[in-house]
Design an enzyme around this catalytic site. Structure first.
Site, PDB file in Angstrom:
ATOM      1  CG  PHE A   1      -1.883  -1.209   1.212  1.00 48.41           C
ATOM      2  CD1 PHE A   1      -2.250  -1.867   0.051  1.00 48.41           C
ATOM      3  CD2 PHE A   1      -2.373  -1.697   2.419  1.00 48.41           C
ATOM      4  CE1 PHE A   1      -3.089  -2.976   0.082  1.00 48.41           C
ATOM      5  CE2 PHE A   1      -3.214  -2.802   2.457  1.00 48.41           C
ATOM      6  CZ  PHE A   1      -3.562  -3.445   1.298  1.00 48.41           C
ATOM      7  CG  HIS A   2       4.232   1.688   0.794  1.00 52.70           C
ATOM      8  ND1 HIS A   2       5.196   0.797   1.237  1.00 52.70           N
ATOM      9  CD2 HIS A   2       3.494   2.010   1.884  1.00 52.70           C
ATOM     10  CE1 HIS A   2       5.059   0.599   2.540  1.00 52.70           C
ATOM     11  NE2 HIS A   2       4.026   1.312   2.961  1.00 52.70           N
TER      12      HIS A   2
END
Length: 534
Positions: free
Chosen positions: A468-469
């Site tokens: 989730f980057h």
């Protein structure tokens, strides 16, 4: 009378909060911050241990669908993006890590002067209030509070000792002189509460009168007149409104939201826009391209004691609540990772290429819904920090309410699979050190020992997850495919800037939230003439 502001900031995420606050406090004129979500003032957001309920809640998270991933046996995903003031910093795991200095030096080498680590270090120090005190590499007095862990576990101590026995040197501060080694995680917290960018930069009291925050305002497109972006249209209470920007518009809607908004405004790949019937205002084929994400893998282990998951229960939770209310400590203050190691999986690498995150508990995912495992377990996540795979963000339709089309093969680069495999083997070696002998009682996930490369690759392609980057979809640079220049100006248009994770040319070797806040600070300097970058 038509609504107006000197500056319009679209998106109240990590960078947007920092930028809007700095513009207002420097007297840059009236500032309007448009945020599609709500205030984020909710226990799910504020209480660290409740963050799982925020990140899988459509009230706080856009939960964007991702196309089936051929590199992981056709698996679909949902990628989070903050849908409240604070953006990702309101729903993330709160790990505060800047990344390796070489990451930023590489940005400068790619044609972005002023983004090398020596240039951005003062911004990192300025934004931070580190409870450990001032140091050459750390800041105090800044708006963003950075705290040490307040939920200690003997499992964490044993794991760090095992890292040292495995040849990984101790590192007391990953935001200090070195980025390599093993040490405790720093959190974006204040007295045990999540300290999002909204809490840091936009407290309810004390906001400058020149700053107005409009919540539940979903931008639909940018109005372009000639070669200048002049206004923003947004939906509020089922009505379309338009606000004119006297000085400029800055997009801070994130790596997934910002390219979508540019394309809805006719800024992007001309052929793709024409297919959707969107008139082209500026052809920039790089909009939405260069999507990057850290691939990760979860491992979990049975323990003999010390797990925070086993410390939960009706009576114990009451004790935890009393301790938390009194001192801001204990399991309720827990972030996702308690310790981490940045390691080189090969001796010839110039910098660490893998991050290993340890938690004195495990999170189980049934149908992608997280739940805390209540037994004696601990977990490890292994992530590849400089992935080679690239994806893209496209429009699904010309309807602003439709989610973007996200195409990304998490394991599309064979080298990423190899590095993940190498990192997992290091993680497995750590748990077999003598320091963990009294705490480690066996492998939990995967369910059996994996030895061969073929077995590891099969497991990785089945279980790997995005960390989730997402970054990179409005890449900064000076070539034809770059979307913004090093001063964050959208190429070929006046009055329009981008300042969020989408401008990153490459992923930093770390969780990305601290970097996103720094980008907001940098943008404020560029827009107010504080920076001397040319």
């Amino acid at each position: 009378m038509r609504e107006q502001a000197d500056w319009i900031v679209v998106g109240g995420g990590s960078a947007g909060c920092a930028l809007a606050a700095r513009l207002a406090e420097r007297g840059a004129g009236s500032v309007l911050l448009l945020e599609a979500g709500g205030s984020g003032r909710h226990p799910y957001v504020l209480l660290p241990a409740a963050s799982g309920k925020a990140i899988f809640n459509r009230r706080f998270n856009w939960m964007y669908p991702v196309e089936d991933d051929a590199s992981r046996n056709g698996r679909p995903d949902q990628w989070p993006a903050g849908k409240c003031l604070g953006g990702g910093s309101a729903i993330n795991g709160m790990m505060f890590v800047r990344g390796h200095p070489g990451d930023y030096d590489h940005w400068a080498e790619l044609g972005n002067p002023g983004w090398d680590y020596t240039s951005v270090l003062p911004l990192f120090r300025r934004l931070e209030h580190n409870e450990a005190g001032a140091a050459p590499d750390r800041g105090v007095g800044g708006p963003q509070h950075v705290s040490s862990n307040r939920a200690e576990s003997p499992l964490t101590e044993a794991w760090l000792a095992a890292c040292e026995q495995a040849g990984i040197p101790p590192n007391p501060d990953f935001n200090g002189p070195s980025r390599e080694g093993a040490g405790r995680v720093q959190f974006s917290q204040k007295r045990g509460l999540r300290h999002s960018a909204a809490s840091a930069y936009l407290p309810t009291r004390g906001r400058p009168s020149s700053l107005r925050v409009q919540l539940h305002a979903r931008a639909t497109d940018i109005v372009v007149e000639g070669q200048r972006a002049s206004a923003v249209r947004y939906r509020y209470k089922r009505q379309i409104r338009q606000v004119k920007a006297r000085r400029g518009i800055v997009l801070c809607a994130g790596a997934l939201g910002t390219p979508k908004l540019l394309m809805l405004s006719g800024i992007g790949n001309a052929h793709a826009l024409a297919e959707l019937g969107i008139p082209v205002t500026r052809e920039l084929p790089g909009v939405g391209a260069n999507l990057q994400e850290h691939p990760g893998l979860r491992l979990s282990y049975n323990a003999t004691g010390g797990s925070l998951g086993a410390a939960m229960g009706p009576l114990r939770n009451v004790i935890h609540a009393i301790r938390y209310l009194a001192r801001g400590e204990g399991p309720i203050s827990s972030g996702v990772g308690h310790a981490q190691a940045f390691v080189r999986t090969r001796a010839d690498l110039a910098a660490p290429n893998v991050q290993i995150i340890m938690s004195p508990f495990t999170i189980d995912f049934a149908q992608d819904v997280p739940s805390l495992h209540r037994g004696q377990t601990f977990g490890v996540a292994v992530g590849v920090m400089r992935p080679g795979s690239r994806g893209q963000v496209l429009l699904r339709s010309a309807d602003p309410a439709a989610p973007p089309r996200i195409e990304h093969e998490l394991l599309g680069a064979r080298e990423d699979v190899q590095q993940l495999m190498e990192g997992c083997r290091i993680a497995q070696r750590i748990v077999r050190m003598d320091a963990l002998k009294g705490s480690f009682s066996g492998l939990r996930e995967p369910g059996r020992e994996l030895e061969s490369d073929a077995d590891w690759e099969k497991y990785i392609r089945q279980e790997a997850f995005p960390m989730f980057h997402p970054v990179g979809t409005c890449r900064m640079g000076n070539d034809d495919d770059a979307v913004v220049d090093h001063r964050l100006r959208v190429r070929g248009l006046e009055g329009l800037w981008v300042a969020d994770a989408s401008i990153m040319p490459t992923l930093p070797a770390a969780n990305t939230n601290a970097t996103a806040i720094m980008i907001g600070e940098k943008a404020a300097d560029l827009l107010t003439g504080v920076s001397g970058d040319e």
